[in-house]
Design an enzyme around this catalytic site. Structure first.
Site, short mmCIF file in Angstrom:
data_model
loop_
_atom_site.label_atom_id
_atom_site.label_comp_id
_atom_site.label_asym_id
_atom_site.label_seq_id
_atom_site.Cartn_x
_atom_site.Cartn_y
_atom_site.Cartn_z
N TYR A 5 3.32 2.69 -6.22
CA TYR A 5 3.04 1.74 -7.30
C TYR A 5 2.90 2.47 -8.63
O TYR A 5 2.56 3.66 -8.68
CB TYR A 5 1.73 0.99 -7.04
CG TYR A 5 1.81 -0.10 -6.00
CD1 TYR A 5 1.99 -1.43 -6.37
CD2 TYR A 5 1.69 0.19 -4.64
CE1 TYR A 5 2.04 -2.44 -5.42
CE2 TYR A 5 1.74 -0.81 -3.68
CZ TYR A 5 1.91 -2.13 -4.08
OH TYR A 5 1.97 -3.12 -3.14
N ASP A 36 0.10 -9.72 -6.17
CA ASP A 36 -0.64 -10.84 -6.74
C ASP A 36 0.14 -11.50 -7.88
O ASP A 36 1.17 -10.98 -8.34
CB ASP A 36 -1.99 -10.35 -7.29
CG ASP A 36 -2.97 -9.99 -6.19
OD1 ASP A 36 -2.85 -10.55 -5.08
OD2 ASP A 36 -3.85 -9.15 -6.45
#
Length: 259
Positions: free
Chosen positions: A113, A52
């Site tokens: 992540y 994003d």
């Protein structure tokens, strides 16, 4: 057409995200423009993850098909020159020739992540776009204990965006660890794939656990509720980093995921 695997690092701050969009600059768009400038070819680059706006990457992986063969390091250097000339906050760390069966997204076995929280009274200067600033003290051990309630195969409806396009909310979370080094709290997550906003939703909920507002049992109950309203706040994007993608080492590039 020769196919190349690209390992990409970027600062997500100036971009609307990985995916090409009409409302602003994207990482994918910048890479495709660099290829166009270098080769004159209009290409569609596929990434392993669609980060994003504001989300960073130190090991995003993409693939691109070109009309001619390149020596991989020369392709890397040439693309980096075009990216630098365009003022892009993007660097190609490595280029590698791969078979046509390789797919940056669907051949992935696991994605890793990192979410970074700076827990200190003073506002951030050097880390302003690199971490989530939380001014109140956080108990990272309580956060880690709560995180273990989420590991495993679950319906993660509570922790996905209402705009998530994935067909199923079920995922297998292989790892969710919380550690601390001084003011820095790190949340590390690993899975084959994640839902939209899943890790940032985890981070916001674990912050509440660190503040003493949720117990591990509360987090388990939130998971089992399968209700977005049971989730903590969605953490801001600047603390999230796409670290690494794992692929088969045996050369079998068959699709492992269609999510």
């Amino acid at each position: 057409m020769p196919r190349y695997k690209l390992t990409v690092e970027y600062d997500g701050t100036p971009y609307v995200g990985w995916q090409r969009q009409d409302n602003g600059p994207s990482v994918q768009g910048a890479l495709e423009a660099a290829v166009l400038g270098l080769t004159g070819e209009t290409v569609a680059i596929r990434g392993a993850g669609r980060t994003d706006s504001g989300v960073h990457a130190s090991g995003q992986v993409a693939h691109v098909d070109l009309l001619r063969q390149w020596i991989p390091y020369k392709l890397r250097n040439a693309l980096n020159a075009h990216l630098a000339q365009a003022g892009q906050a993007i660097s190609i760390l490595a280029a590698e020739a791969v078979p046509d069966a390789f797919d940056a997204r669907f051949s992935a076995l696991k994605r890793h992540y990192l979410y970074r929280i700076m827990s200190r009274p003073s506002r951030l200067a050097l880390e302003a776009n690199r971490a989530w600033w939380v001014s109140k003290p956080l108990d990272h051990e309580a956060m880690h204990a709560a995180a273990q309630m989420l590991v495993g195969n679950h319906d993660f409806t509570t922790f996905r965006s209402v705009h998530c396009q994935a067909i199923s909310p079920v995922r297998t979370l292989d790892r969710l660890d919380v550690s601390r080094n001084g003011d820095l709290i790190e949340i590390r997550a690993s899975a084959q794939s994640f839902l939209h906003n899943q890790i940032r939703s985890f981070a916001g909920t674990l912050k509440m656990a660190g503040e003493g507002k949720m117990t591990p049992e509360d987090v388990r109950a939130a998971l089992e509720a399968r209700d977005r309203k049971a989730c903590g706040p969605v953490a801001p994007p600047q603390g999230l980093y796409f670290l690494q993608v794992d692929y088969p080492t045996d050369g079998n590039w068959r699709p492992y995921s269609k999510t």
